[in-house]
Design an enzyme around this catalytic site. Structure first.
Site, PDB file in Angstrom:
ATOM      1  N   PRO A 197      47.781 -41.322  58.722  1.00  0.00           N
ATOM      2  CA  PRO A 197      46.958 -41.488  59.922  1.00  0.00           C
ATOM      3  C   PRO A 197      47.767 -42.067  61.090  1.00  0.00           C
ATOM      4  O   PRO A 197      48.535 -43.024  60.927  1.00  0.00           O
ATOM      5  CB  PRO A 197      45.855 -42.450  59.474  1.00  0.00           C
ATOM      6  CG  PRO A 197      45.726 -42.196  58.004  1.00  0.00           C
ATOM      7  CD  PRO A 197      47.127 -41.930  57.541  1.00  0.00           C
ATOM      8  N   TYR A 240      66.802  10.248  16.066  1.00  0.00           N
ATOM      9  CA  TYR A 240      65.551   9.939  16.768  1.00  0.00           C
ATOM     10  C   TYR A 240      65.091  11.132  17.591  1.00  0.00           C
ATOM     11  O   TYR A 240      63.915  11.536  17.534  1.00  0.00           O
ATOM     12  CB  TYR A 240      65.750   8.719  17.659  1.00  0.00           C
ATOM     13  CG  TYR A 240      64.546   8.383  18.511  1.00  0.00           C
ATOM     14  CD1 TYR A 240      63.345   8.001  17.930  1.00  0.00           C
ATOM     15  CD2 TYR A 240      64.615   8.445  19.898  1.00  0.00           C
ATOM     16  CE1 TYR A 240      62.234   7.690  18.709  1.00  0.00           C
ATOM     17  CE2 TYR A 240      63.513   8.137  20.691  1.00  0.00           C
ATOM     18  CZ  TYR A 240      62.331   7.761  20.092  1.00  0.00           C
ATOM     19  OH  TYR A 240      61.237   7.460  20.865  1.00  0.00           O
ATOM     20  N   LEU A 251      50.764   7.074  20.023  1.00  0.00           N
ATOM     21  CA  LEU A 251      51.932   6.290  20.415  1.00  0.00           C
ATOM     22  C   LEU A 251      52.783   5.879  19.231  1.00  0.00           C
ATOM     23  O   LEU A 251      53.951   5.508  19.410  1.00  0.00           O
ATOM     24  CB  LEU A 251      51.487   5.014  21.155  1.00  0.00           C
ATOM     25  CG  LEU A 251      50.558   5.170  22.353  1.00  0.00           C
ATOM     26  CD1 LEU A 251      50.088   3.800  22.829  1.00  0.00           C
ATOM     27  CD2 LEU A 251      51.252   5.914  23.482  1.00  0.00           C
ATOM     28  N   VAL A 277      50.258 -40.752  62.608  1.00  0.00           N
ATOM     29  CA  VAL A 277      51.644 -40.296  62.665  1.00  0.00           C
ATOM     30  C   VAL A 277      51.746 -38.991  63.457  1.00  0.00           C
ATOM     31  O   VAL A 277      50.913 -38.093  63.305  1.00  0.00           O
ATOM     32  CB  VAL A 277      52.213 -40.105  61.250  1.00  0.00           C
ATOM     33  CG1 VAL A 277      53.530 -39.317  61.275  1.00  0.00           C
ATOM     34  CG2 VAL A 277      52.418 -41.449  60.583  1.00  0.00           C
ATOM     35  N   LYS A 282      61.583  13.392  17.138  1.00  0.00           N
ATOM     36  CA  LYS A 282      60.586  13.539  18.193  1.00  0.00           C
ATOM     37  C   LYS A 282      60.397  15.003  18.577  1.00  0.00           C
ATOM     38  O   LYS A 282      59.270  15.438  18.878  1.00  0.00           O
ATOM     39  CB  LYS A 282      61.019  12.728  19.417  1.00  0.00           C
ATOM     40  CG  LYS A 282      60.693  11.246  19.334  1.00  0.00           C
ATOM     41  CD  LYS A 282      59.196  11.011  19.344  1.00  0.00           C
ATOM     42  CE  LYS A 282      58.838   9.561  19.540  1.00  0.00           C
ATOM     43  NZ  LYS A 282      57.370   9.333  19.548  1.00  0.00           N
TER      44      LYS A 282
END
Length: 377
Positions: free
Chosen positions: A289, A112, A58, A291, A116
């Site tokens: 409680p 580049y 890589l 409700v 490559k």
């Protein structure tokens, strides 16, 4: 060679693709990884090759300060590596499969791309000279977590900047990008390593995505807006899934969390967590409680309730026939309760502690057309 029992040399292991690949390799059983990184002496490569079974190459340069570095890091390093593999074969008769990541830039006449392409020729010569298994993977733009912003990836730069409320620059919004996602690149590399064949072969990464610069910026901005609107697009498949994961990976640690609105009254609190464009919304509410919440019906809207904590009594009445139905559930069991169009319904906290209920509705609440009609039971 099987990846379940393999010693792998990764050059460029500290780079964007290298970091992601090494993490994945370390997840495999009986796989050991040796790294060759920037600054390491190439004279050490022949020794490293005696200790490994295959190489993923890589290492390279794609944006140097001096153009001569293209040749040094891409062409020369690849040639040195190929020469070392050839010498190892001459000494031991052992082939060392080589996977080389090249670039679609080889089709372009730029420094580049030329470097490559020359590196590819060195790999081709190695395969031809000794029949060494060599796989060339030509990559378009790669995006994903850990890619360096303000370097050579517009995706990384856009994600980094938008996640920090920084400006981005677009010279031509119609420019078309060819992109592949890092996880798919790693999958392709792993596949190439698994049972390589003698000679030269090529590999590809799928899927490959195309997107314009303008579309890319718009989509990433939409991710940022989720925190304000609570409305999320379809982030579970394809390109948007990959891009969303990439965007989130660029959040600074001080933005790992964010606050949303909480609506509180005498009954408890109600919080909308997430909305979707076509699959409803997620909320939760609490009740003290005794409700009772609800007491309404819908013509089309449907909901799913899941009691997370406490005890709840759901009551239903069919609006036309008057048929009644009642059920009790609690946070001690995972039970979904659905509301049915045409039935008025409510939910009462029948326990002694606060009740917490998760709620999904199949549509985002629209105040102009709420499809919610008060009708106490």
């Amino acid at each position: 060679m099987a990846l379940s029992d393999c010693r792998i040399l990764v050059t460029g292991a500290n780079g964007f693709i290298g970091k992601n690949l090494v993490i994945r390799l370390n997840e495999l059983v009986n796989v050991s990884v040796t790294s060759f990184v920037r600054g390491d002496d190439t004279a050490f490569l022949p020794y490293l090759l005696t200790k490994i079974d295959c190489v993923v190459h890589l290492a390279g340069e794609n944006r140097p300060l001096d153009e001569s570095a293209f040749s040094d890091s891409n062409t020369v390093l690849t040639s040195i590596l190929c020469s070392a593999i050839e010498k190892e074969y001459a000494a031991t008769g052992r082939h060392i499969p080589l996977v080389f990541t090249s670039s679609i830039q080889v089709e372009c006449d730029n420094p580049y791309g030329r470097s490559k392409l020359a590196a590819e020729r060195a790999v081709h010569l190695l395969s031809k000279t000794i029949g060494n298994p060599c796989i060339i993977l030509r990559l378009p733009g790669v995006f994903g977590k850990w890619c360096k912003p303000d370097y050579n990836s517009v995706v990384a730069t856009f994600c980094h900047n938008i996640a920090r409320d920084l400006p981005i620059q677009i010279n031509d919004s119609a420019t078309v990008l060819r992109l592949v996602y890092i996880d798919d690149v790693v999958d392709a590399l792993l596949s190439a390593l698994d049972y390589p064949v003698p000679g030269l072969s090529t590999a590809t990464v799928t899927p490959e995505y195309t997107v314009t610069l303008g579309e890319l910026a718009e989509q990433i901005r939409a991710f940022a807006y989720i925190r304000t609107t609570l409305i999320s697009g379809r982030v579970g498949t394809g390109f948007v899934r990959a891009l969303y994961a990439t965007y989130v990976s660029y959040l600074p640690i001080e933005r790992f969390s964010y606050q949303i609105s909480q609506f509180k009254d005498s009954r408890g609190v109600f919080v909308e967590m997430l909305k979707t464009s076509d699959s409803g919304q997620f909320s939760y509410f609490t009740a003290y409680p005794g409700v009772t919440r609800g007491g309404h019906y819908h013509h089309t809207k449907t909901e799913k309730f899941l009691v997370i904590k406490g005890e709840a009594r759901f009551r239903f009445r069919q609006m036309h026939t008057g048929e009644m139905h009642e059920l009790v559930t609690s946070g001690s069991k995972a039970e979904i309760v659905e509301t049915v169009p045409g039935w008025t319904h409510d939910i009462t906290n029948i326990g002694n502690d606060e009740m917490v209920v998760m709620l999904w509705a199949n549509e985002v609440f629209d105040r102009s057309k709420p499809d919610t009609y008060a009708c106490p039971l």
